[in-house]
Scaffold this motif. Structure first.
Motif, PDB file in Angstrom:
ATOM      1  N   ALA A  21       0.840  -1.210   0.000  1.00  0.00           N
ATOM      2  CA  ALA A  21       0.000   0.000   0.000  1.00  0.00           C
ATOM      3  C   ALA A  21       0.865   1.247   0.000  1.00  0.00           C
ATOM      4  O   ALA A  21       0.603   2.213  -0.716  1.00  0.00           O
ATOM      5  CB  ALA A  21      -0.932  -0.017   1.206  1.00  0.00           C
ATOM      6  N   GLU A  22       1.920   1.211   0.791  1.00  0.00           N
ATOM      7  CA  GLU A  22       2.833   2.359   0.825  1.00  0.00           C
ATOM      8  C   GLU A  22       3.441   2.617  -0.537  1.00  0.00           C
ATOM      9  O   GLU A  22       3.726   3.749  -0.904  1.00  0.00           O
ATOM     10  CB  GLU A  22       3.976   2.106   1.819  1.00  0.00           C
ATOM     11  CG  GLU A  22       3.612   2.414   3.255  1.00  0.00           C
ATOM     12  CD  GLU A  22       4.608   1.774   4.223  1.00  0.00           C
ATOM     13  OE1 GLU A  22       5.804   1.657   3.868  1.00  0.00           O
ATOM     14  OE2 GLU A  22       4.180   1.384   5.319  1.00  0.00           O
ATOM     15  N   ALA A  23       3.631   1.514  -1.291  1.00  0.00           N
ATOM     16  CA  ALA A  23       4.212   1.670  -2.625  1.00  0.00           C
ATOM     17  C   ALA A  23       3.151   1.976  -3.670  1.00  0.00           C
ATOM     18  O   ALA A  23       3.425   2.013  -4.866  1.00  0.00           O
ATOM     19  CB  ALA A  23       4.961   0.387  -3.004  1.00  0.00           C
ATOM     20  N   GLY A  24       1.905   2.165  -3.229  1.00  0.00           N
ATOM     21  CA  GLY A  24       0.838   2.543  -4.154  1.00  0.00           C
ATOM     22  C   GLY A  24       0.061   1.385  -4.739  1.00  0.00           C
ATOM     23  O   GLY A  24      -0.765   1.568  -5.624  1.00  0.00           O
ATOM     24  N   VAL A  25       0.328   0.173  -4.233  1.00  0.00           N
ATOM     25  CA  VAL A  25      -0.407  -0.980  -4.748  1.00  0.00           C
ATOM     26  C   VAL A  25      -1.413  -1.427  -3.693  1.00  0.00           C
ATOM     27  O   VAL A  25      -1.048  -1.883  -2.616  1.00  0.00           O
ATOM     28  CB  VAL A  25       0.554  -2.149  -5.063  1.00  0.00           C
ATOM     29  CG1 VAL A  25      -0.229  -3.364  -5.527  1.00  0.00           C
ATOM     30  CG2 VAL A  25       1.577  -1.730  -6.102  1.00  0.00           C
ATOM     31  N   GLU A  26      -2.693  -1.312  -4.018  1.00  0.00           N
ATOM     32  CA  GLU A  26      -3.734  -1.688  -3.075  1.00  0.00           C
ATOM     33  C   GLU A  26      -4.197  -3.113  -3.380  1.00  0.00           C
ATOM     34  O   GLU A  26      -4.685  -3.399  -4.468  1.00  0.00           O
ATOM     35  CB  GLU A  26      -4.901  -0.721  -3.245  1.00  0.00           C
ATOM     36  CG  GLU A  26      -5.901  -0.770  -2.105  1.00  0.00           C
ATOM     37  CD  GLU A  26      -7.165  -0.020  -2.479  1.00  0.00           C
ATOM     38  OE1 GLU A  26      -7.053   0.975  -3.215  1.00  0.00           O
ATOM     39  OE2 GLU A  26      -8.252  -0.463  -2.071  1.00  0.00           O
ATOM     40  N   MET A  27      -4.002  -3.996  -2.419  1.00  0.00           N
ATOM     41  CA  MET A  27      -4.394  -5.395  -2.635  1.00  0.00           C
ATOM     42  C   MET A  27      -5.828  -5.594  -2.154  1.00  0.00           C
ATOM     43  O   MET A  27      -6.162  -5.259  -1.025  1.00  0.00           O
ATOM     44  CB  MET A  27      -3.467  -6.332  -1.855  1.00  0.00           C
ATOM     45  CG  MET A  27      -2.011  -6.308  -2.304  1.00  0.00           C
ATOM     46  SD  MET A  27      -1.747  -6.755  -4.026  1.00  0.00           S
ATOM     47  CE  MET A  27      -2.373  -8.414  -4.090  1.00  0.00           C
ATOM     48  N   VAL A  28      -6.651  -6.151  -3.020  1.00  0.00           N
ATOM     49  CA  VAL A  28      -8.050  -6.431  -2.670  1.00  0.00           C
ATOM     50  C   VAL A  28      -8.280  -7.939  -2.772  1.00  0.00           C
ATOM     51  O   VAL A  28      -7.773  -8.576  -3.697  1.00  0.00           O
ATOM     52  CB  VAL A  28      -8.996  -5.706  -3.658  1.00  0.00           C
ATOM     53  CG1 VAL A  28     -10.430  -6.125  -3.442  1.00  0.00           C
ATOM     54  CG2 VAL A  28      -8.839  -4.204  -3.515  1.00  0.00           C
ATOM     55  N   SER A  29      -9.043  -8.489  -1.853  1.00  0.00           N
ATOM     56  CA  SER A  29      -9.375  -9.914  -1.927  1.00  0.00           C
ATOM     57  C   SER A  29     -10.675 -10.105  -2.679  1.00  0.00           C
ATOM     58  O   SER A  29     -11.641  -9.388  -2.441  1.00  0.00           O
ATOM     59  CB  SER A  29      -9.567 -10.491  -0.530  1.00  0.00           C
ATOM     60  OG  SER A  29      -8.363 -10.476   0.160  1.00  0.00           O
ATOM     61  N   GLY A  30     -10.673 -11.093  -3.556  1.00  0.00           N
ATOM     62  CA  GLY A  30     -11.894 -11.410  -4.293  1.00  0.00           C
ATOM     63  C   GLY A  30     -12.474 -12.728  -3.808  1.00  0.00           C
ATOM     64  O   GLY A  30     -12.229 -13.129  -2.674  1.00  0.00           O
ATOM     65  N   PRO A  31     -13.246 -13.382  -4.662  1.00  0.00           N
ATOM     66  CA  PRO A  31     -13.884 -14.636  -4.262  1.00  0.00           C
ATOM     67  C   PRO A  31     -12.901 -15.808  -4.284  1.00  0.00           C
ATOM     68  O   PRO A  31     -12.945 -16.665  -5.160  1.00  0.00           O
ATOM     69  CB  PRO A  31     -14.993 -14.817  -5.309  1.00  0.00           C
ATOM     70  CG  PRO A  31     -14.511 -14.083  -6.514  1.00  0.00           C
ATOM     71  CD  PRO A  31     -13.644 -12.967  -6.033  1.00  0.00           C
ATOM     72  N   GLY A  32     -12.024 -15.846  -3.292  1.00  0.00           N
ATOM     73  CA  GLY A  32     -10.952 -16.837  -3.310  1.00  0.00           C
ATOM     74  C   GLY A  32     -11.066 -17.918  -2.256  1.00  0.00           C
ATOM     75  O   GLY A  32     -10.107 -18.631  -1.987  1.00  0.00           O
ATOM     76  N   CYS A  33     -12.196 -18.021  -1.630  1.00  0.00           N
ATOM     77  CA  CYS A  33     -12.329 -18.981  -0.540  1.00  0.00           C
ATOM     78  C   CYS A  33     -13.516 -19.878  -0.839  1.00  0.00           C
ATOM     79  O   CYS A  33     -14.662 -19.428  -0.771  1.00  0.00           O
ATOM     80  CB  CYS A  33     -12.524 -18.202   0.758  1.00  0.00           C
ATOM     81  SG  CYS A  33     -13.203 -19.163   2.112  1.00  0.00           S
ATOM     82  N   PRO A  34     -13.278 -21.139  -1.200  1.00  0.00           N
ATOM     83  CA  PRO A  34     -14.386 -22.005  -1.629  1.00  0.00           C
ATOM     84  C   PRO A  34     -15.416 -22.249  -0.528  1.00  0.00           C
ATOM     85  O   PRO A  34     -16.604 -22.381  -0.806  1.00  0.00           O
ATOM     86  CB  PRO A  34     -13.700 -23.316  -2.034  1.00  0.00           C
ATOM     87  CG  PRO A  34     -12.352 -23.273  -1.425  1.00  0.00           C
ATOM     88  CD  PRO A  34     -11.989 -21.852  -1.224  1.00  0.00           C
ATOM     89  N   VAL A  35     -14.957 -22.299   0.714  1.00  0.00           N
ATOM     90  CA  VAL A  35     -15.899 -22.491   1.824  1.00  0.00           C
ATOM     91  C   VAL A  35     -16.815 -21.276   1.913  1.00  0.00           C
ATOM     92  O   VAL A  35     -18.022 -21.397   2.110  1.00  0.00           O
ATOM     93  CB  VAL A  35     -15.126 -22.669   3.153  1.00  0.00           C
ATOM     94  CG1 VAL A  35     -16.059 -22.652   4.341  1.00  0.00           C
ATOM     95  CG2 VAL A  35     -14.333 -23.956   3.122  1.00  0.00           C
ATOM     96  N   CYS A  36     -16.225 -20.098   1.742  1.00  0.00           N
ATOM     97  CA  CYS A  36     -16.991 -18.856   1.887  1.00  0.00           C
ATOM     98  C   CYS A  36     -18.034 -18.676   0.797  1.00  0.00           C
ATOM     99  O   CYS A  36     -19.123 -18.175   1.054  1.00  0.00           O
ATOM    100  CB  CYS A  36     -16.056 -17.642   1.874  1.00  0.00           C
ATOM    101  SG  CYS A  36     -14.705 -17.755   3.047  1.00  0.00           S
ATOM    102  N   ILE A  37     -17.701 -19.051  -0.443  1.00  0.00           N
ATOM    103  CA  ILE A  37     -18.660 -18.804  -1.513  1.00  0.00           C
ATOM    104  C   ILE A  37     -19.745 -19.865  -1.602  1.00  0.00           C
ATOM    105  O   ILE A  37     -20.707 -19.712  -2.331  1.00  0.00           O
ATOM    106  CB  ILE A  37     -17.960 -18.700  -2.877  1.00  0.00           C
ATOM    107  CG1 ILE A  37     -17.109 -19.936  -3.086  1.00  0.00           C
ATOM    108  CG2 ILE A  37     -17.099 -17.463  -2.945  1.00  0.00           C
ATOM    109  CD1 ILE A  37     -16.628 -20.012  -4.484  1.00  0.00           C
TER     110      ILE A  37
END
Lengths: 340, 328, 73
Positions: A21-37
């Motif tokens: 984030a400090e380097a300007g890259v914002e990491m976002v989590s998507g639908p990556g958890c099979p239990v969750c979806i």
């Protein structure tokens, strides 16, 4: 955006997210958890089986047993006489129990992306071959590339690049992600799970963006062949066929789930027990797992996060699963800006 | 949640809430309210009890007999008391083979000799087949206090010693169940911690044995009693190779895995080197490490913070849900 | 859920079953999905199944690179 719970975990565990984030890259989590979806309707069907059918073993992976629904969780459900919930490490253990104990009914609640689906297809094929009468699988099988398309089409999150899941790619290779670069112009890289792997993948994405040359880079060459695992894919294709599955949070996505082909339909628990899976079921009130899975909010953006919804008393699967964004943020994300 | 769930016995938050919300209101008193491993009685006595429902009965490194003796002995040791006498109560399931029971009793004899305690009273009950599970044991222990734990004297600068690698017991029991397709040379670390008793007279402020709930839960119990934050360094926590491997494979965090022969000790500032030397001088403490300290600079009062191996900082929570039932 | 980890094949039978070694722990594994695997190969193992054979040379080089990066930071 990354779409793999293990990537989420690795990013946080190693303190990479704030540094990126400090380097300007914002990491976002998507639908990556099979239990969750996996929507509540399927969890409730599993709970229904173990509470209503006698002499039944409901076998599944560990964190599946703690997902809370309006009917409670598998772990807190009161089993019917002589029935039980059993945590297994491999789907083969469920198959072995069915072979060993012909008098018991065994249902494997099988959840996963393409990393796990071949293993599940394998046991279905074995069970069919052995003509087992006491074994079935309740499938919750999800495909990653259609979900990526759904995320891009919804335009809810301005994704500038993807980190593709390392082990899903071990099976499907890199070709299925090609449409992301070709049709949407979004760069991406397949990443491993060491901090170095993720950073190299992020750098590749940035390079692609700077050069204006989006493609699918492979930054996990030590483990992944670009063509993936054809044996595994052939097995999946032999046993399963795609259908328009309904995802928690993302709704119905065309050709995004797998079910068993007619030849293997007898091994589906839905047929074996005449289950009526209640669509998506309804999330617990206030739960925003769906929004977290689409990357629209971070876990911290949910009012319940850390307050009413904690690992001790989770209100949604994202706080339960080892790969759930909310659990990862809770365990690894808090206080990361404190101190040094 | 209207009924008792398996999670309640896990030693985590559910159990603590149960005690706070139902047990203490029912019959609490100042001694019980301390919620330490043993009740510290007037006249310099300490008294404790534990029940043992481990499955399977026998596992590498121990069995229900050794657990029943050492578990109770250790609860006294970490409460500042020299263990003297135990009670021993059996609940047996109809149909249990004598051979199995004899084996347990032989183990108990060996363990009482090693722990220098005597069993002076007991009981035997038998329930119908199917209404128990082979053997359940309860032991209560009484000992003489050599010192009292002094949480109120703990100050920033005091350090935390862990007497050895954590997680071996949980792993040994898990694999002995044969349910996972894993095998490794791990043995339960079940052992009496008598060698820690002299540290009390040398100024030890607080001790806990690391059982159900694991290291994180035990340290959380310390932190929440203090007006200071506690900092733990992840890379200082000793782990056996077997635990490292199996925990990756099974997705279990070693910080929550139980032991039956390890303790954390709060050493007053300046005495750490001495304590460490003494602990390491005993075969059961060779791998002891200083894993953290009470401090003021980072965090808020009562918080338990973990400095991760990768240099990050995060809050460590107590065990929330059942890792594995019937681990002890 | 079980993660996928790299492990070395220690036993490989014609049936497609065998074991791998991960940090000294021996794990039962099914190699049906990687028919090209040989004894001593490193594989990615997930939920009891090997899903990919690793390139040992590239694995060594990459991990060495990571070690150097870690040491220099």
């Amino acid at each position: 955006m990354e779409v793999c719970g293990t990537h989420t975990m690795s990013l946080f565990r190693h303190g990479l997210t704030p540094r990126l984030a400090e380097a300007g890259v914002e990491m976002v989590s998507g639908p990556g958890c099979p239990v969750c979806i996996t929507p509540d309707g399927l969890h409730e069907a599993a709970i229904g089986l173990v509470t209503e059918v006698e002499g039944l073993t409901l076998a599944t992976f560990g964190d599946m047993t703690r997902v809370p629904t309006r009917k409670g969780s598998l772990q807190t459900a009161a089993p019917a006489r002589d029935s039980r919930v059993r945590v297994v490490y491999s789907p083969e253990e469920a198959l072995e129990e069915a072979k060993r104990e012909p008098g018991r009914q065994v249902v494997f609640f099988g959840v996963g992306f393409e990393t796990t689906i071949p293993a599940i297809a394998y046991i279905v094929k074995q069970a069919a071959r052995a003509r087992l009468r006491n074994f079935s699988v309740l499938p919750a099988l999800w495909l990653v590339p259609p979900a990526l398309k759904a995320v891009l089409d919804s335009k809810e999150v301005a994704v500038n690049g993807f980190i593709y899941p390392g082990h899903v790619s071990a099976v499907i290779g890199i070709e299925p992600y090609g449409f992301v670069a070709r049709d949407y112009g979004v760069p991406g890289a397949v990443a491993g799970f060491e901090p170095g792997d993720i950073l190299l993948a992020v750098r590749s994405v940035l390079d692609q963006a700077l050069e204006g040359q989006p493609r699918v880079a492979l930054e996990y060459g030590r483990a992944i062949r670009p063509e993936g695992n054809p044996t595994a894919r052939a097995l999946m294709a032999e046993v399963c066929e795609p259908f328009d599955a309904e995802w928690r949070g993302l709704g119905r996505i065309p050709a995004s789930g797998l079910r068993f082909k007619a030849k293997y339909a007898r091994l589906s628990a839905e047929n074996a027990y005449g289950l009526k899976i209640r669509g998506a079921g309804r999330d617990l009130p206030g739960c925003r797992c769906g929004d977290v899975l689409r990357g629209v909010i971070r876990p911290e953006g949910c009012r319940l996060f850390g307050a009413k919804c904690t690992p001790e008393s989770p209100l949604g699967p994202c706080m339960v699963s080892y790969e759930g964004a909310c659990l990862v943020h809770f365990k690894y994300g808090r206080r990361e800006r404190t101190g040094s | 949640m209207k009924k008792v769930s398996l999670e309640l016995g896990g030693g985590g938050r559910l159990m603590r809430d149960f005690i706070a919300e139902r047990v203490l209101p029912a019959f609490g008193n100042p001694i019980l309210g301390e919620l330490s491993d043993s009740g510290l009685l007037p006249d310099g006595l300490a008294f404790t009890t534990d029940s043992y429902v481990v499955d399977p009965l026998f596992f590498p490194g121990g069995d229900i007999g050794t657990l029943a003796v050492n578990g109770t002995v250790n609860d006294l040791v970490v409460s500042g008391a020299e263990p003297r006498f135990l009670s021993f109560a059996l609940i047996l399931e109809e149909g249990l083979e004598w051979e199995v029971l004899d084996r347990v009793l032989r183990s108990v004899r060996k363990a009482t000799k090693a722990a220098k305690v005597r069993i002076v009273t007991g009981d035997t009950k038998v329930v119908r087949q199917g209404q128990g599970d082979k053997v359940f044991v309860n032991t209560a222990g009484i000992g003489r206090s050599v010192a009292r734990p002094r949480v109120d004297r703990i100050r920033p600068g005091d350090e935390i010693i862990l007497t050895g690698a954590v997680g071996d017991h949980t792993l040994a029991v898990m694999l002995a169940r044969g349910e996972f397709g894993l095998s490794t040379k791990v043995r339960s670390d079940c052992a009496p911690l008598l060698f820690l008793l002299p540290l009390w007279k040398r100024g030890a402020l607080w001790m806990r044995d690391v059982t159900r709930g694991g290291l994180a839960t035990v340290l959380f119990e310390l932190a929440e009693r203090l007006p200071y934050p506690v900092l733990v360094e992840e890379d200082k926590v000793p782990l056996s190779r077997a635990v490292r491997g199996a925990s990756d494979l099974l997705g279990i965090d070693p910080l929550y895995m139980a032991c039956e022969g390890k303790a954390v000790i709060v050493a007053p500032k300046g005495r750490t080197a001495d304590f460490l030397r003494r602990v390491r001088g005993h075969p059961l403490g060779r791998k002891a490490e200083v894993i953290g300290r009470v401090q003021k600079k980072i965090g808020r009062p009562g918080e338990l913070l973990l400095q991760t191996a990768a240099g990050g900082l995060r809050l460590l929570e107590p065990l929330t849900s059942e890792l594995l039932p019937r681990i002890c | 859920m079980c993660l996928a980890v790299p492990a070395k094949i220690t036993r490989l039978e014609d049936s497609g079953l065998g074991t791998v070694d991960y940090l000294g722990t021996e794990v039962k594994a099914n190699f049906s999905l990687v028919p090209q695997a040989k004894m001593g190969d490193w594989v990615i193992i997930h939920a009891g199944f090997a899903i990919s054979v690793m390139d040992a040379k590239e694995a060594r080089e990459t991990l060495q690179l990571f070690r150097e990066l870690a040491e220099s930071s």
